[in-house]
Motif scaffolding. Sequence first.
Motif, mmCIF file in Angstrom:
data_model
loop_
_atom_site.group_PDB
_atom_site.id
_atom_site.type_symbol
_atom_site.label_atom_id
_atom_site.label_comp_id
_atom_site.label_asym_id
_atom_site.label_seq_id
_atom_site.Cartn_x
_atom_site.Cartn_y
_atom_site.Cartn_z
ATOM 1 N N PHE A 282 0.943 -1.639 -0.400
ATOM 2 C CA PHE A 282 -0.315 0.273 0.075
ATOM 3 C C PHE A 282 1.106 0.717 0.031
ATOM 4 O O PHE A 282 0.868 2.003 -0.968
ATOM 5 C CB PHE A 282 -0.970 -0.074 1.334
ATOM 6 C CG PHE A 282 -2.183 1.266 1.208
ATOM 7 C CD1 PHE A 282 -2.665 1.673 0.670
ATOM 8 C CD2 PHE A 282 -1.645 2.195 2.451
ATOM 9 C CE1 PHE A 282 -4.068 2.229 0.835
ATOM 10 C CE2 PHE A 282 -2.285 3.215 2.679
ATOM 11 C CZ PHE A 282 -3.442 3.431 1.647
ATOM 12 N N MET B 149 -3.491 3.073 8.972
ATOM 13 C CA MET B 149 -3.624 2.813 7.485
ATOM 14 C C MET B 149 -3.701 4.558 7.068
ATOM 15 O O MET B 149 -2.943 4.771 6.048
ATOM 16 C CB MET B 149 -4.953 2.687 7.444
ATOM 17 C CG MET B 149 -5.302 2.488 5.733
ATOM 18 S SD MET B 149 -4.545 1.391 4.605
ATOM 19 C CE MET B 149 -6.058 0.165 4.793
ATOM 20 N N ARG C 130 -6.338 0.170 -0.758
ATOM 21 C CA ARG C 130 -6.182 -0.146 0.157
ATOM 22 C C ARG C 130 -7.081 -0.923 0.684
ATOM 23 O O ARG C 130 -6.887 -1.461 1.715
ATOM 24 C CB ARG C 130 -7.088 1.538 0.648
ATOM 25 C CG ARG C 130 -7.041 1.419 1.872
ATOM 26 C CD ARG C 130 -8.555 2.760 1.985
ATOM 27 N NE ARG C 130 -8.242 3.472 3.091
ATOM 28 C CZ ARG C 130 -8.113 4.525 3.600
ATOM 29 N NH1 ARG C 130 -6.985 5.180 2.280
ATOM 30 N NH2 ARG C 130 -7.636 5.470 4.579
#
Length: 408
Positions: free
Chosen positions: A51, A132, A58
């Motif tokens: 990523f 994330m 994602r």
Amino acid sequence: MPEETFVIVGASLAGAKAAETLREEGFTGRVLLIGDEIERPYERPPLSKGFLLDQEPREKAHVHEADWYDKHDVELRLGVAVESIDRAEHRVRLSTKEEVGYDRLLLTTGASPRHLEVPGAKLQGIHYLRTMADSAALKQAFAPGGRRVVVAGGGWIGLETAAAARTYGNDVTIIEPEPTPLHAALGPELGGVFADLHREHGVDLRLGQGVAGFWGAGQVSAVVTSGGAEVPADVVIVGIGARPNTRLAEEAGLDVSDGILVDASLRTSDPDIHAAGDVANAFNPLLGRRIRVEHWANALNSGPAAARAMLGQDVSYDHVPYFFTDQYDLGMEMAGVATPGEYDEVVYRGDFSGREFIAFWLSGGRVVAGMNVNVWDVTDDVQALIRSGRPVDTARLTDPEVPLTDLV
């Protein structure tokens, strides 16, 4: 009889796989999975690999499809923190001021990055990598290329983010207090392999030095080393380890020491509470001692093991620790524990100089860890050698013509 309620605190890989396992094992009661992030459960390796490099979307990092939780009657509460545990009443209090009762509780609260407490540490442009959102911010910082990136810490996160930054075309400097990268994880022998790898890709390694502070007017512009050097920086990544998130457990009176202490069935000092993943300091029957593992495979496997134990099954969590990394053209898998001071020697099978080899760490003639570098489909065999606990013939171990299966 009212249905049982199992509450999982931490919408992580370990927590999500525990919820999945409860349903697979036939549990029909209420399953509540609570996470303080707004992102549904995801795996963390892509955050410093695919990523971050913009090679994977994602969605690939997510543990389950978005509708999986509804389809399996798992109540997923995101953006909600658990503030406290009332063990006597078997209840948890949420940040929404709700209280939820539980019959069994699983803590998969993970770990948080250690922060540098030095002058200038609050400047803009200093990054930590855990979520994330952190990875997305780093990707944005790296993507233009031509930036001056300084990485504080030569561990796995530091090296993987350094490789990503170089891949984007940035200038990279790593500052590491130990004599080699990964010194605590691999020792000097294999730490040197990664030092050479990064140097070959244009990374400036400042070894034997720490970070003393940061300069900048609002935005970081330089890193000051413990030796007094000033390293220009547009972007800084701090990767100096992580601390287990034990606050809830401590305040609830559970036994805690470098993580939540659990037995081989991942049960805490309270028989109705289990812990798994990064936060659990578990007794490993194979190793004969406690170990806290922050790697992906531990989250993947310990969550399901804890779920089965919560259901009353006989569980003995004795997995061999496993880790993998991809940096530039080097791919590696590691099994076992290679703590400096706990092994006698390191031996090699294959082409060490060409970086296609297997390294074995030996203690008392027994394999305690193995790392295959650009050699594939041998992890099961390496783990079998570790599990056997038997002395090996070093000459045969290092001979590529002798199948590893013949040594078990």
